[in-house]
Write an enzyme that holds these catalytic residues in place. Structure first.
Site, PDB file in Angstrom:
ATOM      1  N   SER A 120       3.387  -0.220  -9.583  1.00  0.00           N
ATOM      2  CA  SER A 120       3.018  -0.324  -8.168  1.00  0.00           C
ATOM      3  C   SER A 120       2.056  -1.491  -8.029  1.00  0.00           C
ATOM      4  CB  SER A 120       2.348   0.972  -7.711  1.00  0.00           C
ATOM      5  OG  SER A 120       3.247   2.035  -7.872  1.00  0.00           O
ATOM      6  N   LEU A 121       2.599  -2.634  -7.646  1.00  0.00           N
ATOM      7  CA  LEU A 121       1.786  -3.863  -7.620  1.00  0.00           C
ATOM      8  C   LEU A 121       1.056  -3.995  -6.282  1.00  0.00           C
ATOM      9  CD1 LEU A 121       1.311  -6.171  -9.643  1.00  0.00           C
ATOM     10  CD2 LEU A 121       3.045  -7.492  -8.414  1.00  0.00           C
ATOM     11  N   HIS A 122       1.821  -4.096  -5.216  1.00  0.00           N
ATOM     12  CA  HIS A 122       1.326  -4.085  -3.832  1.00  0.00           C
ATOM     13  C   HIS A 122       0.431  -5.245  -3.427  1.00  0.00           C
ATOM     14  CE1 HIS A 122       3.126  -0.274  -4.208  1.00  0.00           C
ATOM     15  NE2 HIS A 122       2.064   0.468  -4.437  1.00  0.00           N
ATOM     16  N   GLY A 180       0.184  12.094  -7.939  1.00  0.00           N
ATOM     17  CA  GLY A 180      -0.527  11.857  -9.191  1.00  0.00           C
ATOM     18  C   GLY A 180      -0.104  10.607  -9.947  1.00  0.00           C
ATOM     19  N   GLU A 181      -0.901  10.265 -10.932  1.00  0.00           N
ATOM     20  CA  GLU A 181      -0.659   9.078 -11.766  1.00  0.00           C
ATOM     21  C   GLU A 181      -0.156   9.559 -13.135  1.00  0.00           C
ATOM     22  OE1 GLU A 181      -0.434   5.719 -11.797  1.00  0.00           O
ATOM     23  OE2 GLU A 181      -0.146   6.040 -13.926  1.00  0.00           O
ATOM     24  N   CYS A 198      -2.648   5.798   0.450  1.00  0.00           N
ATOM     25  CA  CYS A 198      -1.827   6.922  -0.039  1.00  0.00           C
ATOM     26  C   CYS A 198      -2.462   8.270   0.318  1.00  0.00           C
ATOM     27  CB  CYS A 198      -1.676   6.796  -1.555  1.00  0.00           C
ATOM     28  SG  CYS A 198      -0.921   8.215  -2.349  1.00  0.00           S
ATOM     29  N   GLU A 220       4.007  19.283  -4.706  1.00  0.00           N
ATOM     30  CA  GLU A 220       5.172  18.939  -3.893  1.00  0.00           C
ATOM     31  C   GLU A 220       6.188  18.142  -4.699  1.00  0.00           C
ATOM     32  OE1 GLU A 220       3.674  17.208  -0.264  1.00  0.00           O
ATOM     33  OE2 GLU A 220       2.928  19.140   0.414  1.00  0.00           O
ATOM     34  N   CYS A 224      -5.916   5.480  -4.024  1.00  0.00           N
ATOM     35  CA  CYS A 224      -5.445   4.268  -3.338  1.00  0.00           C
ATOM     36  C   CYS A 224      -5.657   4.417  -1.829  1.00  0.00           C
ATOM     37  CB  CYS A 224      -3.972   4.016  -3.634  1.00  0.00           C
ATOM     38  SG  CYS A 224      -3.689   3.684  -5.383  1.00  0.00           S
ATOM     39  N   CYS A 275      12.082  13.620  -7.060  1.00  0.00           N
ATOM     40  CA  CYS A 275      10.803  12.919  -7.208  1.00  0.00           C
ATOM     41  C   CYS A 275       9.756  13.971  -7.592  1.00  0.00           C
ATOM     42  CB  CYS A 275      10.468  12.250  -5.869  1.00  0.00           C
ATOM     43  SG  CYS A 275       8.841  11.519  -5.821  1.00  0.00           S
TER      44      CYS A 275
HETATM   45  N1  SAH Z   1       0.721   7.140  -9.051  1.00  0.00           N
HETATM   46  C1  SAH Z   1       1.942   6.480  -9.307  1.00  0.00           C
HETATM   47  C2  SAH Z   1       3.164   7.303  -8.899  1.00  0.00           C
HETATM   48  C3  SAH Z   1       3.046   8.090  -7.634  1.00  0.00           C
HETATM   49  S1  SAH Z   1       2.943   7.131  -6.165  1.00  0.00           S
HETATM   50  C4  SAH Z   1       1.947   5.121  -8.636  1.00  0.00           C
HETATM   51  O1  SAH Z   1       1.034   4.841  -7.849  1.00  0.00           O
HETATM   52  O2  SAH Z   1       2.838   4.348  -8.936  1.00  0.00           O
HETATM   53  C5  SAH Z   1       4.623   6.587  -6.012  1.00  0.00           C
HETATM   54  C6  SAH Z   1       4.802   5.314  -5.210  1.00  0.00           C
HETATM   55  O3  SAH Z   1       4.499   5.550  -3.819  1.00  0.00           O
HETATM   56  C7  SAH Z   1       3.888   4.175  -5.629  1.00  0.00           C
HETATM   57  O4  SAH Z   1       4.594   2.959  -5.699  1.00  0.00           O
HETATM   58  C8  SAH Z   1       2.877   4.176  -4.512  1.00  0.00           C
HETATM   59  O5  SAH Z   1       2.171   3.001  -4.435  1.00  0.00           O
HETATM   60  C9  SAH Z   1       3.759   4.457  -3.342  1.00  0.00           C
HETATM   61  N2  SAH Z   1       3.054   4.852  -2.115  1.00  0.00           N
HETATM   62  C10 SAH Z   1       1.888   5.502  -2.008  1.00  0.00           C
HETATM   63  N3  SAH Z   1       1.567   5.685  -0.719  1.00  0.00           N
HETATM   64  C11 SAH Z   1       2.579   5.124   0.006  1.00  0.00           C
HETATM   65  C12 SAH Z   1       2.841   5.020   1.396  1.00  0.00           C
HETATM   66  N4  SAH Z   1       2.023   5.550   2.285  1.00  0.00           N
HETATM   67  N5  SAH Z   1       3.962   4.368   1.788  1.00  0.00           N
HETATM   68  C13 SAH Z   1       4.831   3.877   0.870  1.00  0.00           C
HETATM   69  N6  SAH Z   1       4.657   3.978  -0.452  1.00  0.00           N
HETATM   70  C14 SAH Z   1       3.534   4.599  -0.883  1.00  0.00           C
HETATM   71 FE1  SF4 Z   2      -1.239   7.591  -4.645  1.00  0.00          FE
HETATM   72 FE2  SF4 Z   2      -0.140   6.621  -6.913  1.00  0.00          FE
HETATM   73 FE3  SF4 Z   2      -2.432   5.600  -5.932  1.00  0.00          FE
HETATM   74 FE4  SF4 Z   2      -2.417   8.037  -6.977  1.00  0.00          FE
HETATM   75  S1  SF4 Z   2      -2.036   6.132  -8.029  1.00  0.00           S
HETATM   76  S2  SF4 Z   2      -3.441   7.412  -5.118  1.00  0.00           S
HETATM   77  S3  SF4 Z   2      -0.409   8.771  -6.307  1.00  0.00           S
HETATM   78  S4  SF4 Z   2      -0.402   5.544  -4.972  1.00  0.00           S
END
Ligand code: SAH
Ligand code: SF4
Length: 362
Positions: free
Chosen positions: A230-232, A175-176, A127, A96, A124, A113
């Site tokens: 992506s810290l969170h 993906g990462e 996600c 996608e 995660c 994107c």
């Molecule tokens: N894997 C990489 C890039 C893809 S995810 C990463 O994790 O950074 C892209 C972004 O979407 C990341 O910041 C991820 O944490 C965020 N993301 C994933 N699930 C989400 C959700 N349900 N709501 C908002 N952001 C989300």
């Molecule tokens: Fe989703 Fe990015 Fe985590 Fe992979 S690394 S599971 S794409 S938020």
């Protein structure tokens, strides 16, 4: 039985690589420039459409080579103009890609994107992609192909031939990216090539959930792209629960790698922080975050959670989002609030997944 010889993939080849290809096949060098134009400007996947090549050349190329620009199988369009394309790869797997319109200050410009893997091995907790499991890495040309395929589809849908319709690229799809490092970097150079797709490095963002090895490697490349982390969470206890990779690379290690990255590249880094109600949005979380991020002079991008059914996380209300935003602002952070786009078509961050694979897990 003799094996049928593999066709040569031309997608992703630079001009000089195409020159080598045409010369090897007894053609004059200038044919390479023609091919280059058809592939990267016209997004053409069929040699038979290359009208300035002699007919016998078209069929010769068709016999020995291919251009695997993925086809858009399905698309959904959001109320806000965001589009989600489902693209089919050669092995019929689907990936996608999301096209996001810029705000009104730049009408007719889009951010794309793109995905780097089919599914994601990190898993995660919040996600949808992560919960769908991992299928495979994308090749560099499949990553590039998403840009060409999307641009072509967008031009067709909007009846707009503008070559610069897509002005920014974010590696934030499925993906990462840093776990598919070589393909990601190779795709980046092709997307950036001024003679081809020509998207400036400063208009490209790579997002990672904290793959320290990849961050260290990226620091050694001479790139001007933006790195988003992506810290969170601002404590290992919370981050361990959200991002399994944190157990391998805890916060202290990740932040050290980011510090080194900033020192090596002289580039500002962005930290992404999804707001999950009752999980990471207390005053305590905000003050921990300020302590971690302030010394790095980084930008913080707050993202209200895009809900994914069945994962058990809740998007905080607007007042709580603003409260957290203000705490960070008062703490001296450079903070922005990401506008939610495409949520009604499940095209927002973290919502990209093939529905079937999530269902089959349940
Ligand atoms: N894997 C990489 C890039 C893809 S995810 C990463 O994790 O950074 C892209 C972004 O979407 C990341 O910041 C991820 O944490 C965020 N993301 C994933 N699930 C989400 C959700 N349900 N709501 C908002 N952001 C989300
Ligand atoms: Fe989703 Fe990015 Fe985590 Fe992979 S690394 S599971 S794409 S938020």
């Amino acid at each position: 039985m003799p094996m049928e010889t593999e066709k040569i993939e031309l997608l992703g080849k630079s001009l000089s690589e195409l020159e080598a290809f045409v010369v090897e096949n007894g053609q004059p060098k200038y044919r390479a420039r023609q091919l280059f134009k058809w592939i990267y400007y016209k997004e053409t996947a069929s040699f038979y459409e290359m009208t300035d090549l002699p007919k016998e050349q078209r069929s010769l190329f068709d016999e020995i080579a291919k251009i695997s620009i993925p086809r858009v199988l399905k698309q959904r369009v959001s109320r806000d103009g965001t589009r989600k394309f489902s693209m089919e790869l050669e092995d019929k797997k689907k990936v996608e890609t999301v096209v996001i319109p810029h705000n009104s200050d730049k009408p007719n410009k889009y951010t794309l994107c793109i995905s780097t893997q089919v599914g994601c091995p990190i898993g995660c907790a919040f996600c949808a992609t992560g919960q769908s499991g991992f299928q495979r890495n994308l090749t560099f040309y499949e990553i590039v192909g998403q840009v060409l395929g999307s641009k072509k589809e967008l031009q067709k849908r909007l009846k707009n031939d503008d070559d610069d319709l897509i002005s920014n690229i974010v590696y934030m799809g499925m993906g990462e990216p840093l776990l598919n490092y070589d393909a990601t970097i190779k795709s980046l150079y092709i997307i950036n090539d001024p003679k081809g797709i020509n998207i400036g490095q400063r208009h490209i963002t790579i997002s990672t959930c904290g793959e320290v090895k990849g961050i260290n490697q990226l620091a050694k490349e001479d790139l001007q792209v933006t790195l988003a982390i992506s810290l969170h969470a601002a404590s290992d206890a919370v981050r361990d629960r959200l991002i399994p990779l944190n157990r391998k690379y805890p916060l202290a290690e990740l932040l050290k790698a980011v510090e080194n990255y900033i020192a090596a590249t002289n580039r500002r880094v962005t930290f992404e922080y999804i707001l999950l109600d009752e999980v990471n949005n207390s005053y305590h979380d905000a003050s921990n975050l300020i302590k971690l991020v302030k010394p790095l002079m980084a930008n913080i991008n707050l993202i209200p959670y895009n809900s994914v059914n069945g994962l058990g996380f809740i998007q905080p209300g607007k007042d709580k989002v603003m409260q957290f935003y203000n705490w960070l602002l008062q703490g001296g952070l450079n903070v922005t609030l990401r506008e939610e786009k495409g949520a009604d078509i499940e095209a927002a961050c973290g919502q990209l997944v093939m529905k079937k694979s999530i269902r089959s897990k349940q």
